[in-house]
Design a protein around this motif. Structure first.
Motif, PDB file in Angstrom:
ATOM      1  N   TRP A 146      36.549 -26.657  10.303  1.00 58.96           N
ATOM      2  CA  TRP A 146      35.728 -27.655   9.610  1.00 58.96           C
ATOM      3  C   TRP A 146      34.778 -28.376  10.571  1.00 58.96           C
ATOM      4  O   TRP A 146      33.716 -28.829  10.157  1.00 58.96           O
ATOM      5  N   GLU A 150      30.243 -27.643  10.783  1.00 58.11           N
ATOM      6  CA  GLU A 150      29.156 -28.611  10.940  1.00 58.11           C
ATOM      7  C   GLU A 150      28.265 -28.235  12.122  1.00 58.11           C
ATOM      8  O   GLU A 150      27.041 -28.319  12.051  1.00 58.11           O
ATOM      9  N   GLY A 153      26.489 -24.931  11.021  1.00 54.28           N
ATOM     10  CA  GLY A 153      25.848 -24.889   9.713  1.00 54.28           C
ATOM     11  C   GLY A 153      26.428 -23.814   8.814  1.00 54.28           C
ATOM     12  O   GLY A 153      25.688 -23.037   8.199  1.00 54.28           O
ATOM     13  N   ASP A 156      29.165 -26.931   3.849  1.00 54.28           N
ATOM     14  CA  ASP A 156      29.049 -28.383   3.758  1.00 54.28           C
ATOM     15  C   ASP A 156      29.927 -28.876   2.617  1.00 54.28           C
ATOM     16  O   ASP A 156      29.676 -28.573   1.452  1.00 54.28           O
ATOM     17  N   GLU A 158      30.484 -32.115   1.888  1.00 49.41           N
ATOM     18  CA  GLU A 158      29.913 -33.299   1.246  1.00 49.41           C
ATOM     19  C   GLU A 158      28.895 -32.920   0.179  1.00 49.41           C
ATOM     20  O   GLU A 158      28.789 -33.590  -0.864  1.00 49.41           O
ATOM     21  N   LEU A 159      28.147 -31.861   0.423  1.00 48.18           N
ATOM     22  CA  LEU A 159      27.215 -31.395  -0.610  1.00 48.18           C
ATOM     23  C   LEU A 159      27.974 -30.948  -1.855  1.00 48.18           C
ATOM     24  O   LEU A 159      27.506 -31.141  -2.980  1.00 48.18           O
ATOM     25  N   PRO A 169      33.102 -26.254  -1.653  1.00 50.61           N
ATOM     26  CA  PRO A 169      32.206 -26.173  -0.501  1.00 50.61           C
ATOM     27  C   PRO A 169      30.895 -25.472  -0.838  1.00 50.61           C
ATOM     28  O   PRO A 169      30.857 -24.579  -1.692  1.00 50.61           O
ATOM     29  N   THR A 172      26.034 -22.448   3.601  1.00 52.77           N
ATOM     30  CA  THR A 172      24.618 -22.550   3.908  1.00 52.77           C
ATOM     31  C   THR A 172      24.252 -21.615   5.058  1.00 52.77           C
ATOM     32  O   THR A 172      25.086 -21.285   5.905  1.00 52.77           O
TER      33      THR A 172
END
Length: 426
Positions: A146, A150, A153, A156, A158-159, A169, A172
């Motif tokens: 995790w 970040e 990339g 995500d 939070e998105l 999740p 991306t």
């Protein structure tokens, strides 16, 4: 669903198997089912007898009326009406008993294979095949997936919270590319092994969920679209297996091998804590499934073949793994035998389950009414399935185990699918 014949003729074996599962009041439940079946048979016989008598008398009424014996014919008509009313009551009782019998049968789990170990929890599972090599060691400062996500990339969380909620999740950039490449790799390897690829629906009706055993056992774990009475699939097993519901096969058709990629949806109610961080447990994830329909004589040899196939995939990905044979208490409701694959997560320093491969014998096919033509009529086929493979924890292990100062090194088998040999920091 267990066969009534099995409950009657192999009661001791059934009870011994259910004891491995820690099923409470198993003997009382089996006795109740047998008693309900006896009641069903008696009601069926009496109702059939009444209906036959009604039909016989109805035929005679016409002859009496033609012969001018109206009084005798009317008396017989009154008797027919009385029989009709009695038969209607019997049919209602029969319907109610059949419903009770089906409910009781649906609530009884499959009987474990004799090789399944007894036990209560996952701690009692048998270490069927330990990892024989050297577990990867990471340099100081190595990060869990995790944090790497970040940094690189990859996904995500939070998105996902923003668009839907926790546990969804958003992959991306090179993370989305990695997920797509893994799906293509798994599908290619499965089709090379003789599986036919399908792209099934992501929603199923209640009959499909009931046929594979998700209902009534896992209602709380499935997302339900109440207005249309559809269920989001927890695994491609459900729609793929139901493609053969109410089908009669020839023996020459075996084995039938299906594979398919789908997103999977699981509520995972009650799953909290540090052990479910990142991709360790999510509500939506991608998975490639393999399903087989087999002749009963060959199903456990096919189970071994499927286990070997999943092992080959993990070996090609360079992931350390071990295989567990699940104990009775940890066995899925519908399974007769299950092997779990766990990969080593170097940064978390623990094993993560990435695949379950199971044989259900006739438990699912009895619900599906999936049969084949044998010498003496039709017989139930055996069903099997397995994950080949689920993406989240595979991605987690690839990131953690292969992290270096220069990036995350990718297995060679993925280079062709991704067009790159490593993931780079964003």
């Amino acid at each position: 669903m267990l066969l009534l014949h099995t409950l009657r003729t192999e009661k001791d074996r059934v009870l011994a198997g259910l004891a491995k599962r820690q099923v409470a009041n198993a003997e009382a439940t089996v006795d109740q089912i047998i008693a309900l079946d006896d009641q069903r048979k008696a009601l069926q016989t009496s109702t059939d007898s009444l209906l036959a008598e009604r039909n016989n008398l109805s035929d005679k009424i016409g002859a009496l009326m033609k012969a001018g014996k109206r009084e005798e014919g009317n008396a017989m008509r009154d008797k027919v009406n009385a029989i009709k009313d009695e038969a209607a009551i019997g049919e209602e009782e029969l319907k109610a008993v059949k419903a009770q019998l089906e409910e009781a049968l649906l609530g009884l789990p499959n009987v474990p294979h004799q090789l399944v170990p007894a036990g209560v929890t996952e701690d009692d599972n048998e270490l069927f095949k330990p990892f024989a090599g050297q577990l990867p060691t990471l340099p100081a400062g190595a990060k869990p997936h995790w944090e790497l996500a970040e940094e690189y990339g990859i996904f995500d969380l939070e998105l996902g919270v923003k668009t839907t909620g926790a546990g969804f999740p958003v992959f991306t950039g090179q993370g989305a590319r990695l997920a797509r490449g893994l799906v293509n790799y798994f599908l290619d390897r499965n089709t090379e092994a003789g599986y036919t690829e399908y792209q099934p629906p992501l929603l199923v009706n209640e009959a499909s969920a009931r046929a594979t055993g998700q209902l009534p056992d896992k209602e709380g774990q499935m997302y339900h679209c109440t207005e249309d009475d559809f269920y989001l699939i927890p695994t491609a097993e459900v729609p793929l297996t139901n493609l053969y519901r109410d089908v009669i096969l020839d023996e020459s058709d075996f084995p039938i091998k299906l594979t398919g990629y789908t997103p999977c949806f699981r509520r995972e109610a009650g799953s909290y804590g540090a052990h479910v961080r990142g991709l360790n447990r999510v509500h939506q994830f991608d998975k490639v499934e393999i399903v087989q329909f087999a002749h009963p004589d060959n199903s456990y040899a096919i189970l071994d073949e499927m286990v070997a196939h999943v092992g080959d995939l993990l070996n090609e990905l360079g992931l350390p793994f071990r295989i567990l044979r699940l104990c009775g208490g940890d066995l899925g409701f519908t399974s007769a035998m299950t092997f779990d694959f766990e990969v080593w997560s170097a940064a978390q320093e623990r094993w993560l389950e990435v695949s379950s491969v199971s044989c259900f014998e006739t438990y699912q096919s009895n619900r599906l009414k999936l049969r084949y033509r044998a010498e003496k009529g039709t017989e139930l086929a055996h069903t099997l399935n397995g994950s080949a493979l689920a993406l989240p924890r595979i991605i987690a292990a690839l990131l953690e185990n292969n992290q270096t100062e220069d990036g995350v090194i990718l297995p060679k088998v993925l280079h062709h699918y991704l067009g790159m040999s490593k993931l780079v920091r964003k």
